[in-house]
Design a protein around this motif. Structure first.
Motif, PDB file in Angstrom:
ATOM      1  N   UNK A  33     -69.390 -20.872  19.851  1.00  0.00           N
ATOM      2  CA  UNK A  33     -69.856 -20.757  18.474  1.00  0.00           C
ATOM      3  C   UNK A  33     -71.334 -20.464  18.405  1.00  0.00           C
ATOM      4  N   UNK A  34     -71.744 -19.890  17.257  1.00  0.00           N
ATOM      5  CA  UNK A  34     -73.141 -19.580  16.992  1.00  0.00           C
ATOM      6  C   UNK A  34     -73.494 -20.032  15.581  1.00  0.00           C
ATOM      7  N   UNK A  35     -74.756 -20.353  15.377  1.00  0.00           N
ATOM      8  CA  UNK A  35     -75.251 -20.710  14.055  1.00  0.00           C
ATOM      9  C   UNK A  35     -76.686 -20.235  13.941  1.00  0.00           C
ATOM     10  N   UNK A  36     -77.152 -20.076  12.686  1.00  0.00           N
ATOM     11  CA  UNK A  36     -78.493 -19.560  12.468  1.00  0.00           C
ATOM     12  C   UNK A  36     -79.395 -20.531  11.712  1.00  0.00           C
ATOM     13  N   UNK A  37     -78.889 -21.716  11.375  1.00  0.00           N
ATOM     14  CA  UNK A  37     -79.718 -22.682  10.662  1.00  0.00           C
ATOM     15  C   UNK A  37     -79.285 -24.094  11.033  1.00  0.00           C
ATOM     16  N   UNK A  38     -80.001 -25.077  10.485  1.00  0.00           N
ATOM     17  CA  UNK A  38     -79.733 -26.472  10.841  1.00  0.00           C
ATOM     18  C   UNK A  38     -78.353 -26.910  10.376  1.00  0.00           C
ATOM     19  N   UNK A  39     -77.985 -26.558   9.157  1.00  0.00           N
ATOM     20  CA  UNK A  39     -76.674 -26.957   8.643  1.00  0.00           C
ATOM     21  C   UNK A  39     -75.553 -26.399   9.511  1.00  0.00           C
ATOM     22  N   UNK A  40     -75.664 -25.109   9.844  1.00  0.00           N
ATOM     23  CA  UNK A  40     -74.651 -24.508  10.702  1.00  0.00           C
ATOM     24  C   UNK A  40     -74.643 -25.105  12.088  1.00  0.00           C
ATOM     25  N   UNK A  41     -75.833 -25.445  12.591  1.00  0.00           N
ATOM     26  CA  UNK A  41     -75.928 -26.042  13.913  1.00  0.00           C
ATOM     27  C   UNK A  41     -75.291 -27.410  13.994  1.00  0.00           C
ATOM     28  N   UNK A  42     -75.503 -28.237  12.986  1.00  0.00           N
ATOM     29  CA  UNK A  42     -74.896 -29.575  12.997  1.00  0.00           C
ATOM     30  C   UNK A  42     -73.377 -29.478  12.910  1.00  0.00           C
ATOM     31  N   UNK A  43     -72.872 -28.540  12.090  1.00  0.00           N
ATOM     32  CA  UNK A  43     -71.420 -28.348  11.996  1.00  0.00           C
ATOM     33  C   UNK A  43     -70.852 -27.850  13.318  1.00  0.00           C
ATOM     34  N   UNK A  44     -71.584 -26.962  13.984  1.00  0.00           N
ATOM     35  CA  UNK A  44     -71.139 -26.407  15.261  1.00  0.00           C
ATOM     36  C   UNK A  44     -71.028 -27.486  16.322  1.00  0.00           C
TER      37      UNK A  44
END
Length: 256
Positions: A33-44
């Motif tokens: 998985x990849x994310x571009x912000x803090x919210x996406x990172x915590x979910x990842x």
């Protein structure tokens, strides 16, 4: 080695693409998985449970440390990726396994993966991950972090770890601090005052607004003009201890 599950939290598409390319050339490393912000990172981290996290420090108005602070252990191994070396001290305070300073090359990335593989192998044989998790729990409380045990210096695009036990003295040099060991001199982008707050005052003495010296590296003291003291260090270096800091010396070192 079993397959390594990798997550990427990075707000720059070209940087994510570079990590994908580098990982694609190596068997056994799978991006989950990849994310571009803090919210996406915590979910990842919560949903994908990766073994390894490549984490950018600057994520818009927030930063990568927030990703760790907002997720519960167990955490993956963390490799920070950033163009800003001044965050290195904080990164290693939260048990980062490595710190890739952009732009890094293929050889440096390969070195990083070797370090990750070695650490995963250690974890499979013991409970060493528990120590990492305990340090990561402190990420939201770094303002009260303990004494420094290492300094991170950057030389030719690589992060070098210098144990504080090897440091003999430190001196201010513009926006940097010169870190002197027996072997060589390093540069750290920091202020002397900030480092002084994190070093044991029983080991390092502030002898001048521009100098910190390991106490047992001082060989001799002698009176100087205007109430100052002349210090001779064990390598022959001579420094002036200003009157302002004279009271910080042990009483029997100050003379009359």
């Amino acid at each position: 080695m079993p397959e390594v599950r990798v997550a990427i939290v990075e707000d720059e598409p070209p940087a994510r693409a570079k990590l994908r390319r580098l990982l694609a050339s190596r068997a056994g490393w799978r991006i989950v998985g990849e994310a571009e912000d803090v919210a996406g990172g915590t979910a990842l981290l919560r949903d994908a449970a990766p073994d390894l996290l490549f984490l950018d420090i600057q994520l818009g108005a927030e930063n990568g440390f927030d990703v760790l602070a907002r997720t519960a252990p167990p955490h993956p191994l963390v490799v920070f990726t950033t163009a800003y070396h001044e965050h290195a001290l904080r990164a290693f305070d939260v048990a980062a396994l490595d710190y890739l300073l952009k732009p890094f090359d293929r050889a440096r990335f390969a070195q990083c993966l070797e370090r990750v593989a070695a650490r995963l192998a250690e974890r499979s044989g013991d409970d060493g991950g528990a120590d990492d998790e305990e340090r990561l729990r402190r990420v939201g409380d770094l303002g009260r972090a303990g004494r420094l045990v290492r300094l991170v210096v950057h030389e030719r695009g690589r992060a070098r770890i210098v144990p504080v036990a090897d440091v003999l003295r430190l001196s201010a040099s513009g926006n940097y601090v010169e870190v002197h060991t027996r072997e060589r001199r390093h540069l750290v982008r920091a202020t002397l005052s900030r480092l002084a707050q994190r070093l044991d005052p029983g080991e390092f003495l502030r002898v001048h607004r521009s100098h910190l010296v390991r106490a047992d590296f001082i060989a001799a003291t002698a009176p100087h003009a205007h109430g100052d003291l002349a210090l001779t260090l064990r390598d022959g270096t001579e420094l002036l201890l200003s009157r302002r800091y004279r009271a910080l010396l042990p009483a029997d070192w100050r003379g009359g």
